[in-house]
Scaffold this active site. Structure first.
Site, PDB file in Angstrom:
ATOM      1  N   GLU A  94       0.817  -1.216   0.000  1.00 50.35           N
ATOM      2  CA  GLU A  94       0.000   0.000   0.000  1.00 50.35           C
ATOM      3  C   GLU A  94       0.847   1.261   0.000  1.00 50.35           C
ATOM      4  O   GLU A  94       1.992   1.264   0.447  1.00 50.35           O
ATOM      5  CB  GLU A  94      -0.962  -0.019   1.187  1.00 50.35           C
ATOM      6  CG  GLU A  94      -0.305  -0.232   2.514  1.00 50.35           C
ATOM      7  CD  GLU A  94      -1.344  -0.449   3.619  1.00 50.35           C
ATOM      8  OE1 GLU A  94      -1.773  -1.601   3.787  1.00 50.35           O
ATOM      9  OE2 GLU A  94      -1.699   0.516   4.298  1.00 50.35           O
ATOM     10  N   CYS A 335      -0.423   2.767   8.417  1.00 51.29           N
ATOM     11  CA  CYS A 335       0.434   1.822   7.723  1.00 51.29           C
ATOM     12  C   CYS A 335       0.021   0.355   7.951  1.00 51.29           C
ATOM     13  O   CYS A 335      -0.058  -0.105   9.072  1.00 51.29           O
ATOM     14  CB  CYS A 335       1.834   2.105   8.245  1.00 51.29           C
ATOM     15  SG  CYS A 335       3.066   0.896   8.067  1.00 51.29           S
TER      16      CYS A 335
HETATM   17  S1  SF4 Z   1       6.732   0.923  12.286  1.00 52.05           S
HETATM   18 FE1  SF4 Z   1       8.148  -0.738  12.805  1.00 52.05          FE
HETATM   19  S2  SF4 Z   1       7.033  -2.639  12.262  1.00 52.05           S
HETATM   20 FE2  SF4 Z   1       5.955  -0.913  11.247  1.00 52.05          FE
HETATM   21  S3  SF4 Z   1       6.824  -0.832   9.194  1.00 52.05           S
HETATM   22 FE3  SF4 Z   1       7.993   0.623  10.457  1.00 52.05          FE
HETATM   23  S4  SF4 Z   1       9.755  -0.586  11.235  1.00 52.05           S
HETATM   24 FE4  SF4 Z   1       8.225  -2.036  10.459  1.00 52.05          FE
END
Ligand code: SF4
Length: 348
Positions: A94, A335
């Site tokens: 995404e 995310c």
């Molecule tokens: S916040 Fe942490 S777990 Fe999520 S994509 Fe970024 S590095 Fe990976």
């Protein structure tokens, strides 16, 4: 793709070298690069400046990466658009387009999933599936630009994945988008966000690409950080801060510290003061992020009093601080959320 190599994943320097090794004049590499990255061509046959014979020679060994838009969700609140892309092997990633006053910002993914295990993140629930190629990373930008008929002005590597865990492909991606035969985006318009892979921060500094480095800090003590970010078991806050200072010295660029405010975990005044003592004197900016309340994680968003109190404490100490505006809250823009939703709805 029958062992064919992806032309979209090569930097111009690599493409010129490969063509030369195959007895093809290097200026042809410039043409191919420009048609792929500037004219957004996805089929070798369509590169009309090449002869039929040359196209067929190239086509025998190479293909051009071409990810597909699976779905698009448009926020009615703020114009944010969230894309789900399908890769050639069926994996789903995404990206988000955020229209700001200062231009269009695309937040893109660098891996399918992520192995870093941050407790507040939906992207890591299934671990790391695989790295994205440079072509797959850059194609997210091209597909968004073509779909919206716009130019992306800023790129943030802050979608799914830890960019420094896919180091070589991310460096290639940076060189590709910066190339003047491509979309010619200034390094200063690119932000790379990392959870703090210390050795790779040194490597990145030594590349001397003046991109903005953004550190997902999210805690002010190692103990607190270990509770929410497993990477803290490997690298301490002191090691991260030392690496950041090295990055600033090398690139003369201001570092951004991202700090997600989690209710009752890291959002009181004491935390703000600890944060100050960690980063004081550094060329830096703090971006406070009120946590998106998402069903994949157990944590909750801070209340407005704590958010304001945290920001005020840092500002009063002279630290440049902003609170990130929540974007796309009506379309699950956090995310990893959309991908998870799509996969669970389409399983079996
Ligand atoms: S916040 Fe942490 S777990 Fe999520 S994509 Fe970024 S590095 Fe990976």
């Amino acid at each position: 793709m029958n062992n064919k190599q992806d032309l979209k994943s090569y930097t111009l320097t690599e493409l010129r070298k490969i063509f030369e090794e195959n007895g093809i004049k290097p200026f042809r590499a410039n043409q191919v690069f420009e048609w792929i990255h500037n004219k957004n061509i996805n089929i070798i046959e369509d590169i009309s400046v090449l002869s039929k014979k040359l196209k067929s020679r190239i086509d025998n060994k190479y293909y051009i990466e071409n990810i597909k838009i699976l779905e698009r969700y448009d926020s009615k609140l703020d114009g944010t658009k969230k894309y789900l892309f399908c890769l050639n092997d069926g994996n789903i990633i995404e990206s988000v387009l955020m229209p700001y006053r200062h231009g269009n910002t695309a937040c893109i993914s660098t891996q399918v999933g992520c192995k870093m295990g941050c407790k507040f993140c939906a992207s890591t629930k299934e671990g790391l599936i695989r790295n994205l190629s440079a072509g797959e990373i850059v194609d997210q930008i091209y597909k968004i630009q073509a779909d919206q008929k716009i130019k992306v002005n800023n790129i943030v590597l802050m979608g799914s994945g830890e960019p420094l865990d896919n180091y070589d492909n991310v460096i290639k991606f940076l060189k590709i988008v910066h190339d003047e035969l491509g979309i010619n985006l200034g390094y200063r318009h690119i932000t790379l966000s990392t959870c703090g892979l210390v050795p790779k921060i040194y490597d990145l500094a030594n590349e001397e690409l003046p991109i903005t480095l953004s550190i997902s800090l999210h805690a002010t003590t190692d103990i607190q950080r270990k509770n929410i970010m497993p990477i803290a078991n490997k690298y301490s806050l002191d090691e991260i801060i030392k690496a950041c200072k090295y990055y600033i010295n090398k690139t003369n660029r201001r570092i951004t510290f991202e700090y997600t405010l989690i209710n009752g975990v890291n959002d009181n005044k004491k935390d703000a003061l600890k944060m100050y003592s960690l980063i004081k004197g550094m060329l830096c900016h703090v971006n406070l992020i009120p946590l998106n309340n998402i069903k994949e994680v157990e944590y909750k968003k801070s209340n407005n009093i704590n958010i304001k109190g945290f920001a005020d404490t840092l500002c009063q100490k002279g630290i440049s601080t902003t609170v990130r505006r929540e974007m796309g809250s009506d379309i699950n823009a956090a995310c990893g959320q959309l991908r998870n939703k799509y996969i669970s709805q389409n399983q079996g």
